[in-house]
Design a protein around this motif. Structure first.
Motif, PDB file in Angstrom:
ATOM      1  N   ASP A   1       0.752  -1.098   0.305  1.00 38.50           N
ATOM      2  CA  ASP A   1      -0.042  -0.331   0.009  1.00 38.50           C
ATOM      3  C   ASP A   1       0.881   1.012   0.257  1.00 38.50           C
ATOM      4  O   ASP A   1       0.409   2.550  -0.600  1.00 38.50           O
ATOM      5  CB  ASP A   1      -0.814   0.359   1.476  1.00 38.50           C
ATOM      6  CG  ASP A   1      -2.217  -0.663   1.106  1.00 38.50           C
ATOM      7  OD1 ASP A   1      -2.295  -1.312  -0.622  1.00 38.50           O
ATOM      8  OD2 ASP A   1      -2.901  -0.824   1.712  1.00 38.50           O
TER       9      ASP A   1
ATOM     10  N   SER B   1      -1.167   0.885  -8.298  1.00 41.74           N
ATOM     11  CA  SER B   1      -2.602   1.920  -8.388  1.00 41.74           C
ATOM     12  C   SER B   1      -2.239   3.350  -8.394  1.00 41.74           C
ATOM     13  O   SER B   1      -2.856   4.469  -8.118  1.00 41.74           O
ATOM     14  CB  SER B   1      -3.575   1.341  -7.667  1.00 41.74           C
ATOM     15  OG  SER B   1      -3.310   1.228  -6.141  1.00 41.74           O
TER      16      SER B   1
ATOM     17  N   SER C   1      -2.264   2.711  -3.018  1.00 46.40           N
ATOM     18  CA  SER C   1      -3.393   4.037  -2.241  1.00 46.40           C
ATOM     19  C   SER C   1      -2.894   4.957  -1.352  1.00 46.40           C
ATOM     20  O   SER C   1      -2.476   6.147  -1.340  1.00 46.40           O
ATOM     21  CB  SER C   1      -4.290   2.398  -1.879  1.00 46.40           C
ATOM     22  OG  SER C   1      -3.560   2.092  -0.818  1.00 46.40           O
TER      23      SER C   1
END
Length: 414
Positions: A138, A407, A142
């Motif tokens: 992460d 992402s 994100s």
């Protein structure tokens, strides 16, 4: 008296003036190492702090950052995200603009959030974060941040490498997963299940345990469950005392399974394994001193001579090499300029060419899989913790093998 005083002013002022060009461009790059220096994980934290300081001495002597020098000081966070935030504030108040951390993704996530807020509120006083071992994906997905650079491979990258290697072994049929109950441990168990299902759907997951981090003193109940499950292989992301005690309990119970780890080469674990771990414990990581050409052996030998300890956190070398290059190229120690220079940077490190991917600030680098085995003077020359056992390279995987999509939607300063 007045005449005599005036006669002294000129030479002193001239000396000061002449000194300005020589020192004005030379800064001390103060770096705060925020990690456990007390408690259960202290041996790991203290050893890694020494590794950073050791490489800083080399960097300063060889002028990696031009005339600028690195100074690295430890701040004890006791393994706590809350304490880490207190230490971050203390470091910033003392003028530190570079933060180093790695032991614990929970801590890293807290630091990223706090640094983002600080930098937004304090233009001109920005802080940059070098992450050498907090590997929750992460952090470069994100939760990615312009101010955060990860110089380790994340846990998904390591699991990609590990499971690609495991998939080729027909003897692996039943896998037990055990890890620490926090963000990183959850990511390891998710990725292990997902990637094995994709590559070897015939492998059974016969157990999946998460335990409190840094609190279990006796892993024998967990080992009993592993034994009862019939597992032939264990996957664990455990580190520090949690891995050393798990391996110790497995040894005492005469557990014959193979262990695939991320951190079996870290402080305390080699001693816990000893001969019992030979040919059965592996790790996946970004470097092994017993590589094909023993690249980095000079550092290992010098570190051993100085500290009677093992140099294994090679991210310290890569991190300061890249940071030094960014400072040298920009002729600045300003974290904003340095951060922009780090984006997309390529350097030749001890494991080959590495690249700081611009999109998410995740270092792309080759990975190794190695097996704990007896030193033989040939492909295994260097042991760990004076055990007579060291790591034999099974395979070196090119960067692309473990590369993962991201992402990350990064917000950059204007």
């Amino acid at each position: 008296m007045a005449t005599h005083f005036k006669s002294l002013i000129f030479p002193v002022s001239l000396a000061a003036a002449l000194a300005i060009p020589a020192t004005a461009s030379a800064d001390v790059v103060k770096m705060a190492f925020i990690d456990p220096l007390s408690g259960a994980f202290a041996p790991v934290g203290q050893g890694i702090l020494k590794s950073w300081q050791f490489i800083a001495e080399k960097a300063n002597a060889e002028k990696w950052a031009g005339p600028n020098t690195f100074e690295i000081v430890g701040f004890d966070n006791k393994g706590s995200p809350q304490e880490s935030l207190s230490q971050l504030k203390s470091a910033i108040d003392q003028g530190y603009r570079y933060i180093i951390q790695g032991n614990g993704s929970g801590v890293a996530l807290a630091l990223v959030d706090a640094i983002n807020k600080h930098n937004e509120r304090n233009p001109g006083k920005e802080v940059l974060f070098l992450n050498y071992a907090a590997v929750d994906p992460d952090l470069t997905n994100s939760k990615c941040s312009f101010w955060h650079f990860r110089i380790d491979a994340n846990s998904d990258m390591k699991m990609e490498a590990m499971t690609s290697y495991m998939a080729k072994d027909p003897n692996i049929k039943k896998v037990y997963i055990i890890g620490q109950n926090y963000s990183f441990g959850h990511q390891v168990t998710r990725a292990a299940k997902e990637y094995l299902k994709r590559k070897r759907p015939d492998i059974q997951i016969v157990g999946d345990d998460l335990h409190p981090i840094g609190q279990v003193k006796d892993f024998s109940p967990y080992v009993a469950k592993i034994k009862a499950s019939g597992a032939d292989t264990v996957i664990t992301g455990n580190w520090g005392a949690d891995l050393a005690l798990l391996i110790k309990a497995a040894k005492e119970a005469d557990l014959k399974t193979n262990f695939y780890t991320y951190y079996a080469s870290t402080t305390g674990v080699p001693t816990a394994m000893g001969a019992a771990g030979a040919e059965r414990v592996k790790y996946t990581g970004y470097w092994n001193v017993n590589n094909e050409k023993f690249v980095g052996k000079d550092l290992v030998e010098a570190y051993k001579k100085k500290y009677n300890d093992d140099y294994y956190v090679m991210a310290t070398y890569t991190g300061l090499l890249m940071l030094g290059k960014a400072i040298k190229e920009t002729k600045s120690t300003d974290p904003v300029k340095v951060a922009f220079a780090l984006e997309g940077m390529k350097v030749q490190s001890l494991n080959g060419e590495v690249e700081m991917r611009k999109t998410d600030h995740q270092l792309q680098q080759p990975l190794y899989i190695a097996t704990w085995t007896k030193v033989n003077g040939k492909d295994v020359k260097y042991d760990q913790e004076n055990t007579g056992y060291g790591w034999k390279t099974d395979v070196k995987l090119d960067s692309y093998v473990a590369t993962q999509p991201t992402s990350c939607q990064m917000k950059r300063p204007s």
